[in-house]
Design an enzyme around this catalytic site. Structure first.
Site, PDB file in Angstrom:
ATOM      1  N   SER A  94       5.463   7.870  -2.808  1.00  0.00           N
ATOM      2  CA  SER A  94       5.945   6.606  -2.243  1.00  0.00           C
ATOM      3  C   SER A  94       7.361   6.828  -1.731  1.00  0.00           C
ATOM      4  O   SER A  94       8.040   7.789  -2.160  1.00  0.00           O
ATOM      5  CB  SER A  94       5.963   5.550  -3.349  1.00  0.00           C
ATOM      6  OG  SER A  94       6.650   4.385  -2.941  1.00  0.00           O
ATOM      7  N   TYR A  97       7.508   2.412 -11.925  1.00  0.00           N
ATOM      8  CA  TYR A  97       6.930   2.898 -10.661  1.00  0.00           C
ATOM      9  C   TYR A  97       7.865   3.914 -10.010  1.00  0.00           C
ATOM     10  O   TYR A  97       7.431   4.997  -9.582  1.00  0.00           O
ATOM     11  CB  TYR A  97       6.699   1.702  -9.736  1.00  0.00           C
ATOM     12  CG  TYR A  97       5.930   2.012  -8.474  1.00  0.00           C
ATOM     13  CD1 TYR A  97       4.543   2.070  -8.473  1.00  0.00           C
ATOM     14  CD2 TYR A  97       6.598   2.217  -7.268  1.00  0.00           C
ATOM     15  CE1 TYR A  97       3.840   2.334  -7.307  1.00  0.00           C
ATOM     16  CE2 TYR A  97       5.899   2.482  -6.099  1.00  0.00           C
ATOM     17  CZ  TYR A  97       4.518   2.541  -6.123  1.00  0.00           C
ATOM     18  OH  TYR A  97       3.823   2.804  -4.970  1.00  0.00           O
TER      19      TYR A  97
HETATM   20  P1  NAD Z   1      -4.848  -0.601  -4.063  1.00  0.00           P
HETATM   21  O1  NAD Z   1      -4.505  -1.566  -5.137  1.00  0.00           O
HETATM   22  O2  NAD Z   1      -5.345  -1.121  -2.757  1.00  0.00           O
HETATM   23  O3  NAD Z   1      -5.903   0.455  -4.614  1.00  0.00           O
HETATM   24  C1  NAD Z   1      -5.707   1.064  -5.853  1.00  0.00           C
HETATM   25  C2  NAD Z   1      -6.845   2.000  -6.165  1.00  0.00           C
HETATM   26  O4  NAD Z   1      -6.544   2.611  -7.427  1.00  0.00           O
HETATM   27  C3  NAD Z   1      -8.203   1.320  -6.309  1.00  0.00           C
HETATM   28  O5  NAD Z   1      -9.196   2.157  -5.768  1.00  0.00           O
HETATM   29  C4  NAD Z   1      -8.412   1.236  -7.829  1.00  0.00           C
HETATM   30  O6  NAD Z   1      -9.761   1.365  -8.242  1.00  0.00           O
HETATM   31  C5  NAD Z   1      -7.640   2.447  -8.294  1.00  0.00           C
HETATM   32  N1  NAD Z   1      -7.182   2.292  -9.660  1.00  0.00           N
HETATM   33  C6  NAD Z   1      -6.352   1.358 -10.176  1.00  0.00           C
HETATM   34  N2  NAD Z   1      -6.230   1.534 -11.506  1.00  0.00           N
HETATM   35  C7  NAD Z   1      -7.000   2.607 -11.811  1.00  0.00           C
HETATM   36  C8  NAD Z   1      -7.305   3.277 -13.009  1.00  0.00           C
HETATM   37  N3  NAD Z   1      -6.800   2.882 -14.187  1.00  0.00           N
HETATM   38  N4  NAD Z   1      -8.154   4.321 -12.964  1.00  0.00           N
HETATM   39  C9  NAD Z   1      -8.708   4.731 -11.795  1.00  0.00           C
HETATM   40  N5  NAD Z   1      -8.449   4.144 -10.623  1.00  0.00           N
HETATM   41  C10 NAD Z   1      -7.604   3.075 -10.646  1.00  0.00           C
HETATM   42  O7  NAD Z   1      -3.522   0.299  -3.868  1.00  0.00           O
HETATM   43  P2  NAD Z   1      -2.854   0.995  -2.583  1.00  0.00           P
HETATM   44  O8  NAD Z   1      -1.786   0.113  -2.067  1.00  0.00           O
HETATM   45  O9  NAD Z   1      -3.887   1.523  -1.671  1.00  0.00           O
HETATM   46  O10 NAD Z   1      -2.093   2.206  -3.299  1.00  0.00           O
HETATM   47  C11 NAD Z   1      -2.644   3.500  -3.397  1.00  0.00           C
HETATM   48  C12 NAD Z   1      -1.534   4.478  -3.742  1.00  0.00           C
HETATM   49  O11 NAD Z   1      -0.532   4.449  -2.726  1.00  0.00           O
HETATM   50  C13 NAD Z   1      -0.828   4.173  -5.060  1.00  0.00           C
HETATM   51  O12 NAD Z   1      -0.534   5.365  -5.739  1.00  0.00           O
HETATM   52  C14 NAD Z   1       0.452   3.495  -4.605  1.00  0.00           C
HETATM   53  O13 NAD Z   1       1.479   3.659  -5.524  1.00  0.00           O
HETATM   54  C15 NAD Z   1       0.726   4.266  -3.320  1.00  0.00           C
HETATM   55  N6  NAD Z   1       1.610   3.562  -2.400  1.00  0.00           N
HETATM   56  C16 NAD Z   1       1.246   2.352  -1.909  1.00  0.00           C
HETATM   57  C17 NAD Z   1       2.125   1.715  -1.039  1.00  0.00           C
HETATM   58  C18 NAD Z   1       1.804   0.391  -0.444  1.00  0.00           C
HETATM   59  O14 NAD Z   1       2.707  -0.219   0.153  1.00  0.00           O
HETATM   60  N7  NAD Z   1       0.562  -0.093  -0.549  1.00  0.00           N
HETATM   61  C19 NAD Z   1       3.348   2.307  -0.695  1.00  0.00           C
HETATM   62  C20 NAD Z   1       3.665   3.546  -1.226  1.00  0.00           C
HETATM   63  C21 NAD Z   1       2.783   4.163  -2.085  1.00  0.00           C
END
Ligand code: NAD
Length: 262
Positions: free
Chosen positions: A144, A157
């Site tokens: 991130s 985080y």
């Molecule tokens: P999201 O909430 O849309 O999806 C999360 C996914 O993680 C889902 O498939 C869920 O099943 C899975 N998950 C959650 N808890 C779990 C567990 N205990 N065991 C197995 N799977 C689990 O999230 P997103 O926004 O797509 O984020 C995905 C990644 O990208 C994360 O690591 C997040 O930190 C990172 N990220 C997101 C953003 C953003 O702005 N959305 C920015 C930077 C980094």
């Protein structure tokens, strides 16, 4: 590696939603067999699985709660047992919790670290021996902008994502001569269910309306003032698997609308 991608397997953790789903779809479209992980039941994951399979490749679901150490340790082994190999490993699963450090519940602290950091430790350890035998592998950790910069109220985080960047660099050094690369992608704000769910929490801690949170908190550090699309992250992940990306390793690649330029 010039081998046909049809024989390649990618494991994407947290691939039932948001960024992970976009990555899974990108690899499926390229002909990969996609091992899809998520916390959902098989029934709840079925729509995402169908969406991925509709791209053209094969997709199989490997449900596991990555907050549970034993399940996280077993995940990559289950994939190898069932699909024979892991060529590309994408550690993407992650959750968020917004609270001041004094109020930060220790269960949330440990859960955030377990899902994003401990699970990456387990999947990398399980995937590497096969990658080494094949003389080719790609490890992509979705960190991130918070792996490079901090924001208030996100202690677990930010600490976890900084650690993921550190893990990525270390692994890259250890496997540099084995035909394997390890990189972190560091997105800014991407509009996904994870971000949508934060709006109400942020509004509470900042004592602001939800509209003001989006404009003045979330997009405040992102100079483009626009959310990144999940497909932009997916395209970079796929690029990192190409022959022309073989010298990119140990990198923390920002896709953040200019956030970390400041
Ligand atoms: P999201 O909430 O849309 O999806 C999360 C996914 O993680 C889902 O498939 C869920 O099943 C899975 N998950 C959650 N808890 C779990 C567990 N205990 N065991 C197995 N799977 C689990 O999230 P997103 O926004 O797509 O984020 C995905 C990644 O990208 C994360 O690591 C997040 O930190 C990172 N990220 C997101 C953003 C953003 O702005 N959305 C920015 C930077 C980094």
């Amino acid at each position: 590696m010039s081998e046909d991608v049809e024989h390649r397997v990618v494991l994407v953790t947290g691939a039932t939603s948001g960024i992970g789903l976009a990555i899974a779809k990108r690899f499926a479209a390229a002909g990969y067999t996609v091992a899809v992980n998520g916390i959902e039941t098989d029934a709840d994951a079925a729509p995402a699985l169908a969406e991925i399979a509709a791209q053209g490749g094969k997709a199989e679901y490997f449900g596991a709660d990555l907050a549970d150490d034993a399940q996280a340790e077993a995940l990559a082994c289950r994939v190898i047992e069932r699909l024979g190999r892991i060529d590309v490993l994408v550690n993407n699963a992650g959750i968020q919790k917004v609270a001041a450090i004094e109020d930060f519940p220790s269960t949330d602290w440990h859960r955030i670290i377990a899902i994003s950091l401990d699970s990456a430790y387990h999947t990398i350890r399980a995937a590497l021996p096969g990658m080494k035998r094949n003389g080719w592998g790609r490890i992509i950790n979705i960190a991130s902008a918070h792996g490079l910069r901090a924001s208030a109220y996100k202690s677990a985080y930010v600490a976890t994502k900084h650690a993921v960047v550190g893990l990525t660099k270390t692994v890259a050094l250890e496997v540099a001569e084995a035909g394997i690369t390890a990189n972190a992608i560091c997105p800014g704000y991407v509009w996904t269910p994870l971000v949508a769910a934060q709006v109400a929490d942020q509004a509470r801690v900042h004592k602001m309306s939800e509209e003001d949170v989006v404009r003045n908190v979330m997009l405040a550090p992102q100079p483009t003032k626009a959310f990144v699309r999940p497909e932009e992250i997916a395209e970079m992940a796929y690029y990192l698997t190409g022959d022309l990306a073989r010298s990119i390793t140990g990198a923390a690649i920002s896709i953040d609308g200019g956030w970390t330029a400041k």
